[in-house]
Design a protein around this motif. Sequence first.
Motif, mmCIF file in Angstrom:
data_model
loop_
_atom_site.group_PDB
_atom_site.id
_atom_site.type_symbol
_atom_site.label_atom_id
_atom_site.label_comp_id
_atom_site.label_asym_id
_atom_site.label_seq_id
_atom_site.Cartn_x
_atom_site.Cartn_y
_atom_site.Cartn_z
ATOM 1 N N MET A 114 0.805 -1.219 0.000
ATOM 2 C CA MET A 114 0.000 0.000 0.000
ATOM 3 C C MET A 114 0.843 1.277 0.000
ATOM 4 S SD MET A 114 -1.444 0.390 3.927
ATOM 5 C CE MET A 114 -2.395 -1.105 3.827
ATOM 6 N N GLY A 115 2.173 1.137 0.105
ATOM 7 C CA GLY A 115 3.042 2.300 0.005
ATOM 8 C C GLY A 115 3.411 2.963 1.306
ATOM 9 N N LEU A 116 3.248 2.236 2.416
ATOM 10 C CA LEU A 116 3.613 2.811 3.707
ATOM 11 C C LEU A 116 5.134 2.883 3.872
ATOM 12 C CD1 LEU A 116 2.400 3.861 6.380
ATOM 13 C CD2 LEU A 116 2.558 1.525 7.274
ATOM 14 N N GLY A 117 5.838 2.008 3.190
ATOM 15 C CA GLY A 117 7.296 1.991 3.277
ATOM 16 C C GLY A 117 7.863 1.000 2.273
ATOM 17 N N PHE A 118 9.171 0.774 2.349
ATOM 18 C CA PHE A 118 9.821 -0.214 1.489
ATOM 19 C C PHE A 118 10.456 -1.280 2.390
ATOM 20 C CE2 PHE A 118 13.248 2.441 2.831
ATOM 21 C CZ PHE A 118 14.413 1.682 2.757
ATOM 22 N N GLY A 119 10.700 -2.444 1.830
ATOM 23 C CA GLY A 119 11.292 -3.488 2.655
ATOM 24 C C GLY A 119 11.575 -4.759 1.884
#
Length: 298
Positions: free
Chosen positions: A232-237
């Motif tokens: 959903m685009g809250l962060g990268f990982g």
Amino acid sequence: MLNHKQCDAFLAVAETGSFEAAAIRLSITASAVTLRVQSLEKNLGHILIVRERPCYVTDAGRSLLNYLQHNRLREQDFLHQLTGQAQSFYTVNIATNADSLATWLLPSIKPCLTQHKIIAHFHVDDQSETHLLMQTGLVNACISAEPRAMQGCIAQPLGQMRYRLVANPEFVNTWFSQGLTREALTHAPAIIYNNKDQLHSNLLLQHFGLSPACYPHHIIPSSSAFAEAIFMGLGFGLVPDHQIEQRLKTGQLIDLMPKLNVEITLYWHHWKQQALALDQLTQHLLQHASENINGAIK
């Protein structure tokens, strides 16, 4: 002779981590659990449980825990063979990393669990920590990144889980429009599973010289929620290939380091001498795991 009720009390405390939880499991009072454990310790001449929160076993307690758990499985074998009860189940305790449980593990062992009437109690921890649960006697077998087997056990390779550093296109446009640079990484929010998870931090430290203190990061200790937060685009990982293959193909996710991925070899740790149910599970898992682990040993 070991007292059956005292041993049950000890097992309940060791497995639940508290006298109160053990009391609920045994349907007795916490004071009764305490008295039984104290009597067992007095009879054996050793402290078995360290009274902290959570409680944990001593070295003597670990030896007793291993002995009792082995006996419990052997008793299940004996009763099953003696009575031939079609409805009886074996119960095994297995430690696994969350990503395995969320992706390939259940499809690999479901036929065996069903056919041989095995009930699995899963204990989830980081792949670098699961073998410690076996060392403490809390589980009968484990999936671990540790290649060395402890005394009396065997560690057999299952396959490799491959992880890729990904983010959705909107996140990339916002935070990495000029590329995956050290400067950008100090501002872009990352997604980390928990404080034990070293995959992400090791990757950024090795290639960009950044420790977790140098960049903002969410901590989301759930494999499904962790992946969804990245989707959903809250962060990268770092996400296992198994969870992102289609999204990469359709462009819903972007591989931030396409020339690099992180591969973790997983091992199945089990006792050399084990109950029939665990032996059946072991043989099935070793035979079928590589069919389900994305990026199995090649």
